[in-house]
Design an enzyme around this catalytic site. Structure first.
Site, PDB file in Angstrom:
ATOM      1  NE  ARG A  98      -3.190   2.557   2.854  1.00  0.00           N
ATOM      2  CZ  ARG A  98      -3.024   3.388   3.894  1.00  0.00           C
ATOM      3  NH1 ARG A  98      -2.195   3.061   4.876  1.00  0.00           N
ATOM      4  NH2 ARG A  98      -3.677   4.525   3.960  1.00  0.00           N
ATOM      5  CG  HIS A 143      -1.212   9.045   3.614  1.00  0.00           C
ATOM      6  ND1 HIS A 143      -1.293   7.699   3.837  1.00  0.00           N
ATOM      7  CD2 HIS A 143      -0.748   9.565   4.772  1.00  0.00           C
ATOM      8  CE1 HIS A 143      -0.890   7.407   5.069  1.00  0.00           C
ATOM      9  NE2 HIS A 143      -0.547   8.538   5.667  1.00  0.00           N
ATOM     10  CD  GLU A 188      -4.453   7.186  10.424  1.00  0.00           C
ATOM     11  OE1 GLU A 188      -4.043   8.264  10.881  1.00  0.00           O
ATOM     12  OE2 GLU A 188      -4.039   6.086  10.812  1.00  0.00           O
ATOM     13  CG  ASN A 328      -4.584   3.210   8.818  1.00  0.00           C
ATOM     14  OD1 ASN A 328      -4.657   2.269   8.036  1.00  0.00           O
ATOM     15  ND2 ASN A 328      -4.183   4.410   8.447  1.00  0.00           N
ATOM     16  CE1 TYR A 330       0.796   2.259  13.478  1.00  0.00           C
ATOM     17  CE2 TYR A 330      -1.312   3.169  12.784  1.00  0.00           C
ATOM     18  CZ  TYR A 330      -0.003   2.816  12.499  1.00  0.00           C
ATOM     19  OH  TYR A 330       0.499   3.019  11.235  1.00  0.00           O
ATOM     20  CD  GLU A 399      -1.092   3.776   8.215  1.00  0.00           C
ATOM     21  OE1 GLU A 399      -0.704   4.105   9.356  1.00  0.00           O
ATOM     22  OE2 GLU A 399      -1.362   4.597   7.323  1.00  0.00           O
TER      23      GLU A 399
HETATM   24  C1  NOJ Z   1      -1.058   6.656  10.558  1.00  0.00           C
HETATM   25  C2  NOJ Z   1      -0.712   7.486   9.372  1.00  0.00           C
HETATM   26  O1  NOJ Z   1      -1.524   7.124   8.292  1.00  0.00           O
HETATM   27  C3  NOJ Z   1       0.749   7.389   8.989  1.00  0.00           C
HETATM   28  O2  NOJ Z   1       1.021   8.403   8.072  1.00  0.00           O
HETATM   29  C4  NOJ Z   1       1.612   7.470  10.228  1.00  0.00           C
HETATM   30  O3  NOJ Z   1       2.968   7.516   9.918  1.00  0.00           O
HETATM   31  C5  NOJ Z   1       1.289   6.290  11.109  1.00  0.00           C
HETATM   32  N1  NOJ Z   1      -0.087   6.386  11.520  1.00  0.00           N
HETATM   33  C6  NOJ Z   1       2.155   6.183  12.357  1.00  0.00           C
HETATM   34  O4  NOJ Z   1       1.937   7.250  13.189  1.00  0.00           O
END
Ligand code: NOJ
Length: 516
Positions: A98, A143, A188, A328, A330, A399
């Protein structure tokens, strides 16, 4: 003999189960890959006729915006070294990649009246190189790198930007859609609007937490929907691809079983995921969000809600506009609402409207990024929540990753643990019925991490940004990921040494002639 055979069978089965903790394996068509974004890796900020994005412009004017005063001018130099990136993917056995398109590399002024042929050539080369290596391209159209001209005119706060974005989307569908079959309209929207138009901490530094945050999100949704309709009407029959959106979402958990904390957790879902997925799947913003912003606006003396509602026509226009969902993800958060939250935030603001606070558990392994701690069970819960709440859509984890500082160097063991436990959670969620079909680790290589510059490293591959040749070296995580992709299972005992393996380092000349 029969007894021996049975023993052997039992022993083999035990071995297989020890390898696959949960008895599951990635199917061969599951897309395990990695992710990047244009401004964060390409460099070539003014190469071959590229125009300036708001990130180019603001970081040249105000280097202090970034903690280490770096910028994306050269970054990992993927504009010149893209063949090395593809070679890294190939070496890992990645099935998909991606990346995002730089709007101003293709349309230097932002507008579709002039298309930069070199921008088209660059992405054609990258896409063709991926396909020649059997790697499926997932392309993010936007992005965060808005053309500076549009940013100066108000950017995502203006309704006009929707048509500008749509023109750009049409250009890229026409140029690359014969080969690109997975499009992501926007990356995002929530984080972009929070930092660029809410807190004003990222370009274009608009501090407007009362309305800007909402207007930005609204226009991004309309832009997404418009691109979807253009694809449907003008390209889908011929190109037969899919188009979706990527939203960010951490998993919220009530900090206690008090009604207030449980209610606050539902508000978290509404203000984050729901703000974007509800209009697309259900036809409007979540009622919780609508009600809270309307009530706060009324208290604050506004004539109408600071969250502009969609017209009936707009609701119809947005509803149903996605073939898949990109997530995405985390980390996870504990969510609470009590007297201490009153007065915690600026009034009026979207944080105050939502009216909750969050924290992570101090026992979770902490990454180098604020509030991004590892808690894989939250990932599992999120995947099943999406299954239940939105009708089990086709899902890609666009992500997921864990950052460390440079001191961890090539032995990125915390990242390795993160990768394994999150993939394990994903396999469990898949076994429980989630329609997840792909996973992209963030990131293929060290990227320019926005206002943190290069102090924070997410890469499976280290990039030496002090060396003009920007050499890439696989970290332990890249070697572990390679083995997972090869075998389809997560082996917690596999312990490769990245220093002994530097032989896999791929040498390419600046002209992209690569020798292994
Ligand atoms: C989400 C974002 O899409 C990406 O650009 C960023 O580097 C990562 N999170 C990590 O923070």
């Amino acid at each position: 003999m029969a007894g021996k055979f049975t023993l052997l069978a039992v022993w083999t089965l035990a071995l297989v189960n020890a390898e696959c903790k949960h008895g599951s394996k990635f199917p061969s068509d599951f897309l395990l890959g990695a992710s990047t974004a244009a401004y964060q890796i390409e460099g070539g900020w003014n190469a071959d006729g590229k125009g300036q994005s708001m990130w180019d412009w603001y970081l040249h004017q105000q280097p202090d915006l970034v903690s280490d005063h770096t910028n994306g001018d050269v970054a990992a130099d993927s504009y010149h070294l893209y063949k090395q990136d593809v070679a890294l993917l190939k070496e890992m056995g990645a099935k998909s990649y991606r990346f995002s398109l730089s709007w101003t590399r293709i349309l230097p002024n932002g507008t579709a009246d002039y298309i930069n042929p070199y921008g088209i050539i660059y992405y054609n080369n990258l896409i063709n190189e991926l396909l020649a290596n059997d790697i499926v391209p997932f392309v993010t159209i936007y992005h965060w790198d808005l053309p500076i001209g549009f940013s100066n005119q108000g950017g995502w706060l203006t309704d006009e930007i929707v048509d500008k974005y749509a023109d750009y989307a049409r250009v890229v569908f026409a140029a690359f859609g014969d080969r690109v079959k997975h499009w992501i309209t926007v990356n995002e929207p929530n984080i972009h609007c929070t930092f660029a138009y809410g807190y004003g901490l990222q370009p274009p530094l608009v501090k407007s937490p009362a309305t800007g945050y909402y207007d930005c999100g609204r226009n991004l949704l309309l832009a997404h929907a418009k691109a979807y309709h253009i694809y449907n009407k003008e390209f889908r029959v011929l190109q037969r691809g899919k188009i979706g959106i990527t939203v960010d979402h951490d998993w919220p958990m009530a900090a206690s079983d008090s009604i207030d904390d449980i209610d606050a957790t539902e508000d978290y879902q509404a203000f984050h995921l729901g703000q974007y997925l509800d209009p697309i799947f259900r036809g409007d913003y979540p009622h919780r969000m609508v009600d809270r912003v309307a009530a706060a606006s009324l208290r604050q003396g506004y004539n109408s809600s600071r969250l502009r509602s969609f017209t009936e026509e707009q609701k119809d226009f947005i509803k149903g506009t996605t073939d898949f969902v990109g997530i995405n993800h985390y980390s996870s958060n504990y969510v609470y609402r009590n007297a201490s939250v009153v007065g915690m935030y600026e009034v009026p603001s979207f944080d105050d409207d939502a009216g909750y606070a969050t924290f992570t558990n101090p026992s979770w392994p902490e990454s180098a990024s604020p509030s991004m701690a590892a808690y894989a069970p939250g990932f599992y819960d999120l995947l099943l929540y999406i299954k239940e709440a939105y009708g089990n859509p086709e899902l890609y984890i666009t992500e997921n990753g864990f950052s460390e500082t440079l001191s961890e160097d090539l032995y990125d063991d915390l990242k390795v643990d993160y990768l394994r436990t999150y993939l394990d959670a994903l396999l469990d969620a898949k076994a429980a019925g989630s329609n997840v079909q792909g996973y992209f680790f963030w990131s293929l290589l060290d990227t320019f991490e926005w206002t943190f510059g290069y102090e924070i490293r997410f890469g499976l591959h280290q990039v030496d940004i002090d060396d003009p040749a920007r050499p890439r070296t696989p970290r332990k995580s890249a070697l572990v990921y390679k083995e997972i992709i090869r075998s389809g299972v997560i082996d917690y005992n596999y312990n490769p040494d990245p220093y002994l393996r530097t032989k896999v380092k791929i040498n390419c000349t600046y002209n992209n002639i690569c020798n292994k």
